[in-house]
Design a protein around this motif. Structure first.
Motif, mmCIF file in Angstrom:
data_model
loop_
_atom_site.group_PDB
_atom_site.id
_atom_site.type_symbol
_atom_site.label_atom_id
_atom_site.label_comp_id
_atom_site.label_asym_id
_atom_site.label_seq_id
_atom_site.Cartn_x
_atom_site.Cartn_y
_atom_site.Cartn_z
ATOM 1 N N LYS A 1 9.600 5.211 0.133
ATOM 2 C CA LYS A 1 10.784 4.457 0.569
ATOM 3 C C LYS A 1 10.680 4.176 2.060
ATOM 4 O O LYS A 1 10.033 4.918 2.802
ATOM 5 C CB LYS A 1 12.050 5.258 0.290
ATOM 6 N N ALA A 2 11.365 3.130 2.508
ATOM 7 C CA ALA A 2 11.418 2.824 3.934
ATOM 8 C C ALA A 2 11.990 4.024 4.678
ATOM 9 O O ALA A 2 13.031 4.564 4.290
ATOM 10 C CB ALA A 2 12.263 1.587 4.182
ATOM 11 N N GLY A 3 11.290 4.471 5.699
ATOM 12 C CA GLY A 3 11.724 5.632 6.466
ATOM 13 C C GLY A 3 11.347 6.951 5.820
ATOM 14 O O GLY A 3 11.670 8.010 6.324
ATOM 15 N N GLY A 4 10.627 6.891 4.713
ATOM 16 C CA GLY A 4 10.249 8.100 3.985
ATOM 17 C C GLY A 4 8.768 8.411 4.094
ATOM 18 O O GLY A 4 8.024 7.784 4.846
ATOM 19 N N SER A 5 8.363 9.392 3.316
ATOM 20 C CA SER A 5 6.952 9.788 3.293
ATOM 21 C C SER A 5 6.568 10.208 1.888
ATOM 22 O O SER A 5 7.423 10.514 1.060
ATOM 23 C CB SER A 5 6.692 10.913 4.290
ATOM 24 N N VAL A 6 5.274 10.185 1.645
ATOM 25 C CA VAL A 6 4.723 10.603 0.365
ATOM 26 C C VAL A 6 3.407 11.325 0.645
ATOM 27 O O VAL A 6 2.664 10.943 1.553
ATOM 28 C CB VAL A 6 4.548 9.396 -0.592
ATOM 29 N N SER A 7 3.158 12.402 -0.106
ATOM 30 C CA SER A 7 1.951 13.202 0.101
ATOM 31 C C SER A 7 1.015 13.094 -1.083
ATOM 32 O O SER A 7 1.446 13.006 -2.236
ATOM 33 C CB SER A 7 2.323 14.676 0.313
ATOM 34 N N PHE A 8 -0.274 13.129 -0.784
ATOM 35 C CA PHE A 8 -1.326 13.105 -1.799
ATOM 36 C C PHE A 8 -2.159 14.363 -1.649
ATOM 37 O O PHE A 8 -2.494 14.768 -0.535
ATOM 38 C CB PHE A 8 -2.224 11.875 -1.620
ATOM 39 N N ASP A 9 -2.489 14.972 -2.767
ATOM 40 C CA ASP A 9 -3.294 16.197 -2.800
ATOM 41 C C ASP A 9 -4.028 16.197 -4.133
ATOM 42 O O ASP A 9 -3.411 16.396 -5.179
ATOM 43 C CB ASP A 9 -2.373 17.410 -2.663
ATOM 44 N N PHE A 10 -5.338 15.936 -4.093
ATOM 45 C CA PHE A 10 -6.121 15.864 -5.330
ATOM 46 C C PHE A 10 -7.568 16.236 -5.043
ATOM 47 O O PHE A 10 -8.039 16.093 -3.917
ATOM 48 C CB PHE A 10 -6.026 14.459 -5.953
ATOM 49 N N PRO A 11 -8.289 16.723 -6.058
ATOM 50 C CA PRO A 11 -9.685 17.103 -5.849
ATOM 51 C C PRO A 11 -10.590 15.867 -5.763
ATOM 52 O O PRO A 11 -10.398 14.889 -6.486
ATOM 53 C CB PRO A 11 -10.021 17.941 -7.086
ATOM 54 N N ALA A 12 -11.564 15.926 -4.865
ATOM 55 C CA ALA A 12 -12.550 14.852 -4.721
ATOM 56 C C ALA A 12 -13.589 15.006 -5.830
ATOM 57 O O ALA A 12 -14.583 15.692 -5.676
ATOM 58 C CB ALA A 12 -13.203 14.924 -3.345
ATOM 59 N N THR A 13 -13.318 14.385 -6.969
ATOM 60 C CA THR A 13 -14.191 14.538 -8.134
ATOM 61 C C THR A 13 -15.098 13.337 -8.377
ATOM 62 O O THR A 13 -16.032 13.424 -9.162
ATOM 63 C CB THR A 13 -13.353 14.772 -9.401
ATOM 64 N N ILE A 14 -14.807 12.203 -7.715
ATOM 65 C CA ILE A 14 -15.573 10.979 -7.931
ATOM 66 C C ILE A 14 -16.255 10.601 -6.616
ATOM 67 O O ILE A 14 -15.592 10.413 -5.598
ATOM 68 C CB ILE A 14 -14.659 9.824 -8.387
ATOM 69 N N GLU A 15 -17.592 10.489 -6.637
ATOM 70 C CA GLU A 15 -18.332 10.101 -5.437
ATOM 71 C C GLU A 15 -18.188 8.608 -5.190
ATOM 72 O O GLU A 15 -18.076 7.823 -6.120
ATOM 73 C CB GLU A 15 -19.814 10.434 -5.612
ATOM 74 N N GLY A 16 -18.177 8.230 -3.919
ATOM 75 C CA GLY A 16 -18.136 6.822 -3.564
ATOM 76 C C GLY A 16 -17.189 6.557 -2.415
ATOM 77 O O GLY A 16 -16.739 7.470 -1.730
ATOM 78 N N VAL A 17 -16.910 5.274 -2.220
ATOM 79 C CA VAL A 17 -15.994 4.834 -1.167
ATOM 80 C C VAL A 17 -14.822 4.132 -1.832
ATOM 81 O O VAL A 17 -15.016 3.245 -2.669
ATOM 82 C CB VAL A 17 -16.704 3.877 -0.182
ATOM 83 N N PHE A 18 -13.609 4.546 -1.469
ATOM 84 C CA PHE A 18 -12.392 4.058 -2.118
ATOM 85 C C PHE A 18 -11.367 3.697 -1.057
ATOM 86 O O PHE A 18 -11.389 4.218 0.049
ATOM 87 C CB PHE A 18 -11.809 5.135 -3.046
ATOM 88 N N GLU A 19 -10.429 2.847 -1.419
ATOM 89 C CA GLU A 19 -9.367 2.496 -0.488
ATOM 90 C C GLU A 19 -8.012 2.880 -1.054
ATOM 91 O O GLU A 19 -7.822 2.934 -2.260
ATOM 92 C CB GLU A 19 -9.382 1.004 -0.159
ATOM 93 N N ALA A 20 -7.107 3.159 -0.130
ATOM 94 C CA ALA A 20 -5.695 3.305 -0.480
ATOM 95 C C ALA A 20 -4.989 2.156 0.201
ATOM 96 O O ALA A 20 -5.329 1.788 1.335
ATOM 97 C CB ALA A 20 -5.137 4.641 -0.008
ATOM 98 N N GLU A 21 -4.028 1.585 -0.495
ATOM 99 C CA GLU A 21 -3.320 0.457 0.082
ATOM 100 C C GLU A 21 -1.845 0.498 -0.264
ATOM 101 O O GLU A 21 -1.432 1.183 -1.197
ATOM 102 C CB GLU A 21 -3.931 -0.869 -0.385
ATOM 103 N N LEU A 22 -1.088 -0.239 0.533
ATOM 104 C CA LEU A 22 0.288 -0.537 0.168
ATOM 105 C C LEU A 22 0.162 -1.661 -0.857
ATOM 106 O O LEU A 22 -0.187 -2.794 -0.516
ATOM 107 C CB LEU A 22 1.091 -0.980 1.388
ATOM 108 N N GLU A 23 0.367 -1.318 -2.088
ATOM 109 C CA GLU A 23 0.035 -2.209 -3.211
ATOM 110 C C GLU A 23 0.756 -3.555 -3.149
ATOM 111 O O GLU A 23 0.131 -4.602 -3.310
ATOM 112 C CB GLU A 23 0.334 -1.495 -4.531
ATOM 113 N N GLY A 24 2.053 -3.542 -2.924
ATOM 114 C CA GLY A 24 2.803 -4.787 -2.906
ATOM 115 C C GLY A 24 2.394 -5.712 -1.774
ATOM 116 O O GLY A 24 2.402 -6.930 -1.919
#
Length: 123
Positions: free
Chosen positions: A88-111
């Motif tokens: 949400k605007a003014g909010g935060s979100v956390s990510f915590d997951f195991p690195a199980t897939i090798e490679g290069v990946f992106e995270a984006e603001l989807e919309g």
């Protein structure tokens, strides 16, 4: 000390400083990420990552951890791992997951189609 010895000493110091700077800048690139271990904080202002796209590097099996603080509402999508979380605007979100897939990946603001992170997972 003669002038040749002085020049050699100065040259050695310059090389050492250059190597240290290269290591520090390589590990600290991305502007908005302070570390690749622990929790990295990514700040989004006006729909863009402050300091540019965060660069995170992990070895396979390590725990990927980052937090997005955003001034806009959107969905944060960690591509490759296909993890999506709303922020949400003014909010935060956390990510915590195991690195199980090798490679290069992106995270984006989807919309907004705005990349905020590049994740590299080494073997």
């Amino acid at each position: 000390m003669n002038s040749n010895t002085s020049r050699a000493a100065v040259g050695a110091v310059v090389v050492v400083v250059a190597v240290v700077l290269l290591v520090v800048l390589k590990n600290g690139s991305g502007g908005s990420s302070a570390t690749t271990k622990g929790i990295t904080r990514i700040v989004v202002k006006n729909g863009e990552p402050v300091g540019g796209i965060a660069q995170l590097t992990y070895d396979k099996g390590e725990e990927v951890r980052f937090k997005v603080d955003s001034d806009v509402s959107d969905e944060v999508h960690m591509h490759g791992y296909d993890i999506m979380k709303d922020v949400k605007a003014g909010g935060s979100v956390s990510f915590d997951f195991p690195a199980t897939i090798e490679g290069v990946f992106e995270a984006e603001l989807e919309g907004r189609k705005e990349q905020i992170l590049e994740l590299t997972v080494n073997p």
